[in-house]
Scaffold this motif. Sequence first.
Motif, PDB file in Angstrom:
ATOM      1  N   UNK A 165      21.252  58.008  45.187  1.00  0.00           N
ATOM      2  CA  UNK A 165      21.170  58.890  44.021  1.00  0.00           C
ATOM      3  C   UNK A 165      19.886  59.715  44.006  1.00  0.00           C
ATOM      4  N   UNK A 166      19.405  60.046  45.180  1.00  0.00           N
ATOM      5  CA  UNK A 166      18.221  60.891  45.267  1.00  0.00           C
ATOM      6  C   UNK A 166      16.912  60.201  44.952  1.00  0.00           C
ATOM      7  N   UNK A 167      16.976  58.906  44.644  1.00  0.00           N
ATOM      8  CA  UNK A 167      15.764  58.139  44.366  1.00  0.00           C
ATOM      9  C   UNK A 167      15.142  57.669  45.687  1.00  0.00           C
ATOM     10  N   UNK A 168      13.831  57.544  45.708  1.00  0.00           N
ATOM     11  CA  UNK A 168      13.137  57.060  46.910  1.00  0.00           C
ATOM     12  C   UNK A 168      12.641  55.647  46.668  1.00  0.00           C
ATOM     13  N   UNK A 169      13.194  54.687  47.418  1.00  0.00           N
ATOM     14  CA  UNK A 169      12.717  53.313  47.292  1.00  0.00           C
ATOM     15  C   UNK A 169      11.990  52.838  48.546  1.00  0.00           C
ATOM     16  N   UNK A 170      11.952  53.686  49.575  1.00  0.00           N
ATOM     17  CA  UNK A 170      11.221  53.371  50.798  1.00  0.00           C
ATOM     18  C   UNK A 170      11.114  54.641  51.630  1.00  0.00           C
ATOM     19  N   UNK A 171      10.248  54.605  52.641  1.00  0.00           N
ATOM     20  CA  UNK A 171      10.034  55.760  53.507  1.00  0.00           C
ATOM     21  C   UNK A 171       9.946  55.298  54.953  1.00  0.00           C
TER      22      UNK A 171
END
Length: 244
Positions: free
Chosen positions: A92-98
């Motif tokens: 959903x376009x959220x960033x939880x890691x990179x």
Amino acid sequence: MPHQTSTQSSSADRSALARQANSWLHTARFLTEAPQLQHLPDLEVPEIAFVGRSNAGKSTCINTLTQQKRLAFASKTPGRTQSINLFSLGKQGQTDAVLADLPGYGYAAVPQEAKRRWQRVMANYLVTRKNLVGVVILCDPRHGLTELDESLLEVIRPRVEEGVQFLVLLTKSDKLNRAEGAKALSIARLHAGGGQAMLFSSLKKSGVDDVASLLWKWAHPDTIEGASSPSSAPEAPDEPPALD
């Protein structure tokens, strides 16, 4: 209906985790490019770095794991990537890691000055990046870990002692027969004291589920029973260790 055996239950759990992890990795999208550390954004989410020699198949591995053909630039000319590329992960376009794709190192055709610059950038990144939770070191098992790979392992050793995870990933394992693969894996495990080692093939998609599941666990420690929070980075040294 008969009860599931513990083996069946464990297999089902692994399959469910692999599906979740693969779906999560498929959300990867380009975040930013940083030719120097000061250009990296200050992030709070977990970061996982991919490092390795220029001919180890790093970009191809990232593209395979994320099920995207052109996410990471896979050049036929090793050594082309000269910046740290960050990719966001999260639904959903959220960033939880990179994911961090670091410049390949050790390619002979690259000028020595450029090699040294990239190596200093990588060493400094690995020592000081505060949100770093894991490092994937890619290695062609036909050549084994080189002196540069060993130097990189020494660079990250203090971070590993503080809790940063690492994996020696033996790419291009389709080039080996079963006995050669087993031998290469055994040697890599000896070198990976404190870390893990796995065989991987982008061509045959072997090892994809295992690696995806491991990365998911690194990035979501709160979902793993008994996991500890990521360690903080030490202060930046005046002169970071070199990989040469």
